[in-house]
Design a protein around this motif. Structure first.
Motif, PDB file in Angstrom:
ATOM      1  N   GLU A  11      74.590 -43.584 -30.206  1.00 16.27           N
ATOM      2  CA  GLU A  11      75.078 -44.648 -31.078  1.00 16.27           C
ATOM      3  C   GLU A  11      75.611 -44.076 -32.395  1.00 16.27           C
ATOM      4  O   GLU A  11      76.651 -44.510 -32.906  1.00 16.27           O
ATOM      5  CB  GLU A  11      73.968 -45.657 -31.356  1.00 16.27           C
ATOM      6  CG  GLU A  11      73.569 -46.497 -30.156  1.00 16.27           C
ATOM      7  CD  GLU A  11      72.361 -47.367 -30.424  1.00 16.27           C
ATOM      8  OE1 GLU A  11      72.403 -48.554 -30.043  1.00 16.27           O
ATOM      9  OE2 GLU A  11      71.366 -46.862 -31.006  1.00 16.27           O
ATOM     10  N   LEU A  12      74.891 -43.106 -32.938  1.00 16.94           N
ATOM     11  CA  LEU A  12      75.342 -42.488 -34.187  1.00 16.94           C
ATOM     12  C   LEU A  12      76.646 -41.723 -33.991  1.00 16.94           C
ATOM     13  O   LEU A  12      77.528 -41.752 -34.860  1.00 16.94           O
ATOM     14  CB  LEU A  12      74.261 -41.549 -34.726  1.00 16.94           C
ATOM     15  CG  LEU A  12      72.986 -42.219 -35.239  1.00 16.94           C
ATOM     16  CD1 LEU A  12      71.963 -41.163 -35.642  1.00 16.94           C
ATOM     17  CD2 LEU A  12      73.287 -43.140 -36.415  1.00 16.94           C
ATOM     18  N   ALA A  13      76.777 -41.046 -32.857  1.00 15.16           N
ATOM     19  CA  ALA A  13      78.008 -40.306 -32.575  1.00 15.16           C
ATOM     20  C   ALA A  13      79.204 -41.252 -32.494  1.00 15.16           C
ATOM     21  O   ALA A  13      80.285 -40.954 -33.039  1.00 15.16           O
ATOM     22  CB  ALA A  13      77.854 -39.521 -31.278  1.00 15.16           C
ATOM     23  N   GLU A  14      79.012 -42.386 -31.858  1.00 11.06           N
ATOM     24  CA  GLU A  14      80.107 -43.361 -31.761  1.00 11.06           C
ATOM     25  C   GLU A  14      80.441 -43.928 -33.134  1.00 11.06           C
ATOM     26  O   GLU A  14      81.617 -44.061 -33.498  1.00 11.06           O
ATOM     27  CB  GLU A  14      79.705 -44.485 -30.810  1.00 11.06           C
ATOM     28  CG  GLU A  14      80.795 -45.527 -30.622  1.00 11.06           C
ATOM     29  CD  GLU A  14      80.404 -46.610 -29.633  1.00 11.06           C
ATOM     30  OE1 GLU A  14      81.254 -47.496 -29.379  1.00 11.06           O
ATOM     31  OE2 GLU A  14      79.271 -46.577 -29.111  1.00 11.06           O
ATOM     32  N   TYR A  15      79.402 -44.231 -33.915  1.00 14.17           N
ATOM     33  CA  TYR A  15      79.595 -44.793 -35.250  1.00 14.17           C
ATOM     34  C   TYR A  15      80.339 -43.826 -36.168  1.00 14.17           C
ATOM     35  O   TYR A  15      81.213 -44.221 -36.946  1.00 14.17           O
ATOM     36  CB  TYR A  15      78.223 -45.148 -35.832  1.00 14.17           C
ATOM     37  CG  TYR A  15      78.219 -45.574 -37.270  1.00 14.17           C
ATOM     38  CD1 TYR A  15      78.787 -46.787 -37.668  1.00 14.17           C
ATOM     39  CD2 TYR A  15      77.627 -44.774 -38.252  1.00 14.17           C
ATOM     40  CE1 TYR A  15      78.764 -47.193 -38.992  1.00 14.17           C
ATOM     41  CE2 TYR A  15      77.604 -45.168 -39.584  1.00 14.17           C
ATOM     42  CZ  TYR A  15      78.179 -46.379 -39.948  1.00 14.17           C
ATOM     43  OH  TYR A  15      78.149 -46.770 -41.267  1.00 14.17           O
ATOM     44  N   LEU A  16      80.029 -42.537 -36.058  1.00 10.23           N
ATOM     45  CA  LEU A  16      80.636 -41.528 -36.925  1.00 10.23           C
ATOM     46  C   LEU A  16      81.882 -40.892 -36.327  1.00 10.23           C
ATOM     47  O   LEU A  16      82.517 -40.064 -36.981  1.00 10.23           O
ATOM     48  CB  LEU A  16      79.611 -40.423 -37.229  1.00 10.23           C
ATOM     49  CG  LEU A  16      78.383 -40.816 -38.034  1.00 10.23           C
ATOM     50  CD1 LEU A  16      77.403 -39.646 -38.096  1.00 10.23           C
ATOM     51  CD2 LEU A  16      78.774 -41.263 -39.438  1.00 10.23           C
ATOM     52  N   ASP A  17      82.202 -41.257 -35.094  1.00  9.61           N
ATOM     53  CA  ASP A  17      83.289 -40.587 -34.373  1.00  9.61           C
ATOM     54  C   ASP A  17      83.047 -39.078 -34.361  1.00  9.61           C
ATOM     55  O   ASP A  17      83.931 -38.270 -34.650  1.00  9.61           O
ATOM     56  CB  ASP A  17      84.635 -40.909 -35.015  1.00  9.61           C
ATOM     57  CG  ASP A  17      85.816 -40.479 -34.149  1.00  9.61           C
ATOM     58  OD1 ASP A  17      85.625 -40.374 -32.916  1.00  9.61           O
ATOM     59  OD2 ASP A  17      86.911 -40.244 -34.695  1.00  9.61           O
ATOM     60  N   ALA A  18      81.803 -38.732 -33.994  1.00  8.96           N
ATOM     61  CA  ALA A  18      81.366 -37.334 -34.005  1.00  8.96           C
ATOM     62  C   ALA A  18      81.249 -36.797 -32.578  1.00  8.96           C
ATOM     63  O   ALA A  18      81.043 -37.554 -31.625  1.00  8.96           O
ATOM     64  CB  ALA A  18      80.010 -37.222 -34.709  1.00  8.96           C
ATOM     65  N   GLU A  19      81.331 -35.473 -32.453  1.00  8.05           N
ATOM     66  CA  GLU A  19      81.038 -34.820 -31.186  1.00  8.05           C
ATOM     67  C   GLU A  19      79.530 -34.590 -31.116  1.00  8.05           C
ATOM     68  O   GLU A  19      78.945 -33.957 -31.995  1.00  8.05           O
ATOM     69  CB  GLU A  19      81.770 -33.490 -31.087  1.00  8.05           C
ATOM     70  CG  GLU A  19      81.455 -32.710 -29.821  1.00  8.05           C
ATOM     71  CD  GLU A  19      82.029 -31.309 -29.830  1.00  8.05           C
ATOM     72  OE1 GLU A  19      81.684 -30.520 -28.910  1.00  8.05           O
ATOM     73  OE2 GLU A  19      82.804 -30.982 -30.753  1.00  8.05           O
ATOM     74  N   LEU A  20      78.905 -35.106 -30.071  1.00 12.09           N
ATOM     75  CA  LEU A  20      77.459 -34.964 -29.900  1.00 12.09           C
ATOM     76  C   LEU A  20      77.149 -33.812 -28.956  1.00 12.09           C
ATOM     77  O   LEU A  20      77.669 -33.757 -27.841  1.00 12.09           O
ATOM     78  CB  LEU A  20      76.856 -36.262 -29.353  1.00 12.09           C
ATOM     79  CG  LEU A  20      75.407 -36.205 -28.885  1.00 12.09           C
ATOM     80  CD1 LEU A  20      74.463 -35.830 -30.027  1.00 12.09           C
ATOM     81  CD2 LEU A  20      74.980 -37.537 -28.262  1.00 12.09           C
ATOM     82  N   VAL A  21      76.298 -32.903 -29.413  1.00  7.51           N
ATOM     83  CA  VAL A  21      75.767 -31.845 -28.563  1.00  7.51           C
ATOM     84  C   VAL A  21      74.255 -31.998 -28.574  1.00  7.51           C
ATOM     85  O   VAL A  21      73.615 -31.870 -29.617  1.00  7.51           O
ATOM     86  CB  VAL A  21      76.161 -30.447 -29.079  1.00  7.51           C
ATOM     87  CG1 VAL A  21      75.531 -29.367 -28.208  1.00  7.51           C
ATOM     88  CG2 VAL A  21      77.680 -30.298 -29.113  1.00  7.51           C
ATOM     89  N   GLY A  22      73.688 -32.301 -27.384  1.00  7.47           N
ATOM     90  CA  GLY A  22      72.250 -32.507 -27.321  1.00  7.47           C
ATOM     91  C   GLY A  22      71.893 -33.758 -26.554  1.00  7.47           C
ATOM     92  O   GLY A  22      72.686 -34.262 -25.747  1.00  7.47           O
TER      93      GLY A  22
END
Length: 351
Positions: A11-22
């Motif tokens: 959810e945080l990755a989508e909110y921040l438009d971030a690449e999630l590793v983990g």
């Protein structure tokens, strides 16, 4: 706001438009620095010096940029601007208590005041005649709002703020405790019987998305208005005198004093304890180091500083004595220059 918030990393990755590793399902319930963070908390790194804390950190995930991504093997959110991402995610974990919609029974509200039904008025507030309070405004306890003041939509006013008559505050603002907006400017005419007060007939106009820190004092205009434009941010313990104008998105740090009728441009930054003279204009994109004494305006953008840096006290005393001797030294140098010029001219004639 005020409720316990928990977000998954996905959810945080989508909110921040971030690449999630983990692990996308790992739950985060707060933000903390690397040294103190627990497995349920999020941290961020925006400087290389913080990398030293990573091996010992127990944080649940780290916000970082691509330059640092390979330095950490745990859960990470990779973004272009880590500090901006931290700012965006901080709102999700705001812990300010919820203020119920409506007017608290202890509030004193004039019958002519216009208060939107979605606004929240806290305990012991006082709202004057013909004041207008917009949609979603939150006014915490002990706030006083004068006659004909206007607070626009979604502005947050913390406890014990005083807003005088006729003040207008825009949308999405934040005003922190103890601040006074619209007090009289410092206007007096000398007479044989002492100082004669000049009544301040203007107001204070504050734009949208302005945040004002605690214990600030913003004076109303003498005739025209004191104006703070959209997007300005003001730290604690700042004094803004009558008829000052501050341009869009400028930032004013703590303990700054701005004298009357000064005009600060857009996108300026004024560091702590700067003193700005009255009746001068500061160009857009001007930046002042802490403690600068601004005695005259500028037409072109730039970075400015004044005052001597800190010194060991014995050296400072010697320097202070020399400073008082500068005028005498300057006169002596001019005399020596004249003597040298005369001597050179004599030698040239003789040769």
């Amino acid at each position: 706001m005020g409720n316990k918030t928990e977000k998954s990393l996905s959810e945080l990755a989508e909110y921040l438009d971030a690449e999630l590793v983990g692990n996308p399902d790992h739950r985060i319930s707060g933000i903390a620095d690397l040294q103190c963070a627990s497995a349920s908390e999020l941290s961020f790194i925006n400087q290389e010096s913080y990398l030293q804390h990573l091996p010992q950190s127990k944080t649940g995930a780290v916000i970082l940029n691509s330059d640092f991504a390979d330095k950490y093997a745990g859960n990470k959110l990779i973004v272009a601007n880590t500090y901006l991402a931290y700012a965006k995610v901080s709102v999700l974990f705001e812990s300010l208590s919820v203020l119920p919609t409506g007017i608290h029974p202890s509030a004193v509200v004039a019958s002519s005041a216009d208060i939107d039904p979605s606004a929240a008025i806290g305990a012991n507030c006082v709202i004057g005649e013909h004041a207008r309070i917009g949609r979603g405004v939150r006014i915490y306890s002990g706030v006083s709002i004068g006659d004909r003041a206007h607070i626009d939509d979604n502005t947050l006013i913390h406890p014990n703020v005083v807003i005088y008559h006729g003040v207008c505050i825009g949308k999405n603002g934040i005003i922190h405790s103890g601040t006074v907006i619209g007090s009289d400017g410092f206007g007096f005419a000398p007479s044989r019987d002492g100082w004669k007060k000049i009544h301040q007939l203007g107001a204070v106009i504050i734009g949208n998305n302005v945040e004002i820190g605690s214990n600030c004092s913003i004076d109303r205009g003498a005739l025209g208005d004191t104006i703070i434009h959209d997007g300005v941010i003001i730290d604690n313990l700042v004094h803004i005198a009558h008829n000052v104008k501050i341009g869009k998105r400028s930032a004013i740090a703590g303990c700054v004093g701005i004298a009357g009728s000064a005009n600060i441009g857009e996108n300026c930054t004024v560091a702590g304890a700067v003193a700005i003279n009255g009746h001068i204009s500061i160009a857009d994109n001007s930046h002042f180091h802490g403690g600068t004494i601004v005695t005259k305006g500028n037409c072109e953008p730039g970075v400015f500083a004044s005052t001597a840096p800190m010194q060991e006290v014995k050296k400072w005393r010697r320097s202070s004595v020399r400073y008082t001797q500068l005028d005498e030294m300057s006169n002596r140098i001019r005399q020596l220059e004249k003597q040298l010029t005369t001597l050179l001219a004599t030698n040239s004639v003789e040769n």
